[in-house]
Design a protein around this motif. Sequence first.
Motif, PDB file in Angstrom:
ATOM      1  N   UNK A  27       0.986  -1.269  -0.012  1.00 19.58           N
ATOM      2  CA  UNK A  27       0.003  -0.061   0.002  1.00 19.58           C
ATOM      3  C   UNK A  27       0.794   1.050  -0.111  1.00 19.58           C
ATOM      4  N   UNK A  28       2.140   1.247   0.743  1.00 22.10           N
ATOM      5  CA  UNK A  28       3.013   2.273   0.758  1.00 22.10           C
ATOM      6  C   UNK A  28       3.466   2.665  -0.492  1.00 22.10           C
ATOM      7  N   UNK A  35       2.204   7.923  -5.543  1.00 19.76           N
ATOM      8  CA  UNK A  35       0.978   8.261  -5.410  1.00 19.76           C
ATOM      9  C   UNK A  35       0.724   9.244  -6.471  1.00 19.76           C
ATOM     10  N   UNK A  36       1.383   9.901  -7.088  1.00 20.91           N
ATOM     11  CA  UNK A  36       1.286  10.764  -8.294  1.00 20.91           C
ATOM     12  C   UNK A  36       0.933   9.731  -9.571  1.00 20.91           C
ATOM     13  N   UNK A  37       1.504   8.863  -9.593  1.00 21.00           N
ATOM     14  CA  UNK A  37       1.334   7.836 -10.721  1.00 21.00           C
ATOM     15  C   UNK A  37      -0.040   7.170 -10.566  1.00 21.00           C
ATOM     16  N   UNK A 367      -4.458   8.230  13.836  1.00 21.81           N
ATOM     17  CA  UNK A 367      -5.740   8.916  13.609  1.00 21.81           C
ATOM     18  C   UNK A 367      -6.222   8.549  12.197  1.00 21.81           C
ATOM     19  N   UNK A 368      -6.986   9.201  11.630  1.00 19.88           N
ATOM     20  CA  UNK A 368      -7.478   8.971  10.283  1.00 19.88           C
ATOM     21  C   UNK A 368      -6.963   9.280   9.014  1.00 19.88           C
ATOM     22  N   UNK A 369      -5.813  10.157   9.213  1.00 19.00           N
ATOM     23  CA  UNK A 369      -5.290  10.707   8.187  1.00 19.00           C
ATOM     24  C   UNK A 369      -4.638   9.914   7.051  1.00 19.00           C
ATOM     25  N   UNK A 370      -4.181   8.620   7.424  1.00 17.56           N
ATOM     26  CA  UNK A 370      -3.596   7.420   6.549  1.00 17.56           C
ATOM     27  C   UNK A 370      -2.301   7.721   6.369  1.00 17.56           C
ATOM     28  N   UNK A 380      -5.777   7.167   1.792  1.00 19.70           N
ATOM     29  CA  UNK A 380      -4.131   7.814   2.256  1.00 19.70           C
ATOM     30  C   UNK A 380      -3.801   8.535   0.935  1.00 19.70           C
ATOM     31  N   UNK A 381      -3.023   9.586   1.199  1.00 18.57           N
ATOM     32  CA  UNK A 381      -2.342  10.191  -0.141  1.00 18.57           C
ATOM     33  C   UNK A 381      -3.183  11.241  -0.557  1.00 18.57           C
TER      34      UNK A 381
END
Length: 447
Positions: A27-28, A35-37, A367-370, A380-381
């Motif tokens: 996932x990371x 993330x961009x791709x 927290x929930x911020x992923x 996330x992201x």
Amino acid sequence: MARTYGPIFKFKLGSKLHIVISTPELAKEVVRDQDETFSNRDQTVAALVVSNGGQDIAFSNNNPNWRKLRKIFAYEMLSNKNLEASRFYRIEEVRKTVKNVFEKIGTNVNIRQIVFATETRVLTRTIWESKGVKDENLGDEIDMVSSNIFNLLGQGNMSDFFPILAPFDLQRIARDMKKQRDKLDQLFTRIIEDRIESNLKKSKDEVSQEGKKDFLQVLLDYKDEKEATPLSMTQMKALLLDILLGGTETTASTIEWVMSNIMQNPNIMKRVQKELVEIVGTNNMVEESHLSKLQYLDATVKETLRLYPISPLLLPRSPSKTSVVGGYTIPKGCTISVNVWAIQRDPRNWDDPLEFNPERFLTNKCDYKGRNLLFFPFGSGRRLCPGLPLAEKMLMFIMASLLHSFDWSLPKGEKLDFAQEFHVAMKKRNPLIAIPSQRLPDVSLYM
Ligand code: HEM
């Protein structure tokens, strides 16, 4: 599936390649390192119809339109300042729900339905504020349209598997989706036109003074923007549709799961209510200022979202170029799903993962911020749920109010059931019906 096929597996439906990843490490690679791709969406036929060709936030690819809409939504509707400005609507609407439930004491209450209606009223008032929504049936109408849209989004569609067949729309999914979209479109057209007409009757100063109060006026200002690219009417409606669809079912279903889990565990119910008595007091109603102090309730909501994330595969993404994840080649344009459901239930990541134990979130301050890829029910992201600041408040405010004001029991002879059904969102198959009884001594608090 993740257990059988491993941390990354692929399958083909027609000509379409799907890849599912199920570990925090992979996932990371997708939502952080690349993330961009990976921030385009998998634009199915149904998604393109409901979003008018991807002109919204949820189904748009990563492009300037998407960035602009996200920015407007985050800064103009959900910034701290604007959330504070709309606090009054949340208080009024949650109180109205408490009053409605009070009138139903001793009778069956459908938890998901009352929360859906509350969330609809809060969102519509935050968006087109001042006049409120006169139509009391609006919640039910939106509930029905939203449920049809989610069903259509979740159906396997031959037009996606074999794009050559798309013009024939063999399962009538595009046709049916258009009908649903048009219902909301008509509602938005009526509201926007009413506002434009009423603005015309006012001076510019009056409009800017009154109009700033709600999000609709902000959108209309962007529409009239001269220098930059103005917002089109279609984009405005697509954004409103995302907010209503993204905000209602998610919150209502999550609360239905929280409530089911709490009712299944009387000790947890007792502890949540004890905390409410200590923080709120039995002579008061819950206020938003209490929410940050309700740590055990917060842990209980988190534990629910760990076991029952409303989007178990998030919203599928699609890479904008061929890339490599976990050593495997991921071709441009395929569908990639991040299996947050499997990650949040994996014994390698969590002790006794299937046990409902809020305690784990008292020590583990996620927290929930992923940022922690062991727990990311809001994604996330770049694609992280932009509704998060409102969602977090509403989940806590509604749960705290329902549990502080009432005790809850099941109808005679009924048992709790946890059967699930998955389309795009994961819902309870059978609704939770519960019976409220009065909890606070002073009846006037409920009025
Ligand atoms: C319990 C409440 C909620 C949960 C669990 C939830 C969860 C999610 C998830 C998992 C995603 C996809 C993230 C990804 O693809 O990585 C998402 C996206 C989104 N959510 Fe939420 N959400 C909730 C409430 C809300 C609310 C209240 C709103 C609006 C008022 C909202 C608006 C959106 C939108 C517009 C997107 C699309 C973002 C994008 O594609 O860039 N959500 N949400």
